[in-house]
Design an enzyme around this catalytic site. Structure first.
Site, PDB file in Angstrom:
ATOM      1  CE  LYS A   3       3.027   4.133  -9.489  1.00  0.00           C
ATOM      2  NZ  LYS A   3       3.339   5.536  -9.835  1.00  0.00           N
ATOM      3  CE1 TYR A  43      -0.947   7.827  -7.474  1.00  0.00           C
ATOM      4  CE2 TYR A  43      -2.220   6.131  -8.587  1.00  0.00           C
ATOM      5  CZ  TYR A  43      -1.050   6.557  -7.983  1.00  0.00           C
ATOM      6  OH  TYR A  43       0.018   5.697  -7.881  1.00  0.00           O
ATOM      7  CG  PHE A  51       0.660  14.299 -13.912  1.00  0.00           C
ATOM      8  CD1 PHE A  51       0.265  13.321 -13.010  1.00  0.00           C
ATOM      9  CD2 PHE A  51       1.441  15.348 -13.446  1.00  0.00           C
ATOM     10  CE1 PHE A  51       0.614  13.384 -11.670  1.00  0.00           C
ATOM     11  CE2 PHE A  51       1.809  15.425 -12.102  1.00  0.00           C
ATOM     12  CZ  PHE A  51       1.387  14.437 -11.214  1.00  0.00           C
ATOM     13  NE  ARG A  79       7.883   9.160  -0.755  1.00  0.00           N
ATOM     14  CZ  ARG A  79       6.969   9.004  -1.716  1.00  0.00           C
ATOM     15  NH1 ARG A  79       6.040   8.079  -1.615  1.00  0.00           N
ATOM     16  NH2 ARG A  79       6.980   9.763  -2.785  1.00  0.00           N
ATOM     17  CB  THR A  85       8.695  11.115  -8.989  1.00  0.00           C
ATOM     18  OG1 THR A  85       8.378  11.380  -7.616  1.00  0.00           O
ATOM     19  CG2 THR A  85       7.431  10.898  -9.783  1.00  0.00           C
ATOM     20  NE  ARG A  96       8.808   5.422  -8.343  1.00  0.00           N
ATOM     21  CZ  ARG A  96       8.181   6.312  -7.587  1.00  0.00           C
ATOM     22  NH1 ARG A  96       8.862   7.292  -7.008  1.00  0.00           N
ATOM     23  NH2 ARG A  96       6.872   6.227  -7.405  1.00  0.00           N
ATOM     24  CG  ASN A 106       6.713   6.243 -11.153  1.00  0.00           C
ATOM     25  OD1 ASN A 106       5.735   5.516 -11.053  1.00  0.00           O
ATOM     26  ND2 ASN A 106       6.825   7.389 -10.514  1.00  0.00           N
ATOM     27  CG  HIS A 109       1.673   4.166  -4.716  1.00  0.00           C
ATOM     28  ND1 HIS A 109       1.558   5.536  -4.721  1.00  0.00           N
ATOM     29  CD2 HIS A 109       1.084   3.735  -3.557  1.00  0.00           C
ATOM     30  CE1 HIS A 109       0.918   5.917  -3.618  1.00  0.00           C
ATOM     31  NE2 HIS A 109       0.621   4.838  -2.904  1.00  0.00           N
ATOM     32  CD  GLU A 120      -1.875   5.023  -0.386  1.00  0.00           C
ATOM     33  OE1 GLU A 120      -0.830   4.341  -0.399  1.00  0.00           O
ATOM     34  OE2 GLU A 120      -1.899   6.204  -0.778  1.00  0.00           O
TER      35      GLU A 120
END
Ligand code: GDP
Length: 131
Positions: A3, A43, A51, A79, A85, A96, A106, A109, A120
């Site tokens: 990100k 998203y 948010f 993950r 998160t 993270r 964070n 993704h 994606e």
């Protein structure tokens, strides 16, 4: 995806090192940038969450680094590698925990299913960019 804040902080190489060290193969990768509209589409599943606007602004705020990763059990294992998160809840040794600034910023993704990973991946890469 790495990100915007993690790209700006120069963490791309270190994050890729962690990904490779954990047995993932890179099928495709490159820098790119999401427009505000594209970030909103990416998203869209979070449209109703409070948010959403902040998330879209953030994801369009600078370059990102996109990659398609391969591994048996890749979605679940990635993950685990990225961690919770909220970095305050993420385990030691996760991406993270090491690189995220906050629950919003964070660092990475990860796709939440094989089906979404395919969607994606196709969003960012053509077949001739995948090896
Ligand atoms: P993930 O699957 O761990 O990325 O988490 P989610 O699917 O729940 O949320 C998607 C993304 O929205 C997260 O990675 C964060 O960047 C962002 N996000 C989640 N919760 C919050 C929040 O409370 N505030 C803000 N600003 N962003 C959030």
């Amino acid at each position: 995806m790495i990100k915007p804040e993690a790209v700006a902080a120069g963490h791309v190489g270190k994050i890729i090192d962690m990904i490779l060290a954990n047995g993932f193969r890179i099928h495709a990768m490159r820098y790119t940038r999401l427009s505000h509209h594209e970030a909103g589409t990416f998203y869209a599943v979070h449209k109703e969450r409070p948010f959403y606007g902040e998330l879209v602004d953030y994801m369009a705020s600078g370059p990102i680094f996109a990659a398609i990763l391969e591994k048996d059990n890749a979605v679940e294992d990635f993950r685990k590698l990225i961690g919770a998160t909220d970095p305050a809840q993420a385990e030691e040794g996760t991406i993270r925990k090491r690189f995220a600034e906050s629950k919003a910023k964070n660092a990475v993704h990860g796709s939440d299913s094989d089906a979404n990973a395919a969607i994606e991946g196709a969003y960012f890469f053509s077949t001739r960019e995948c090896y």
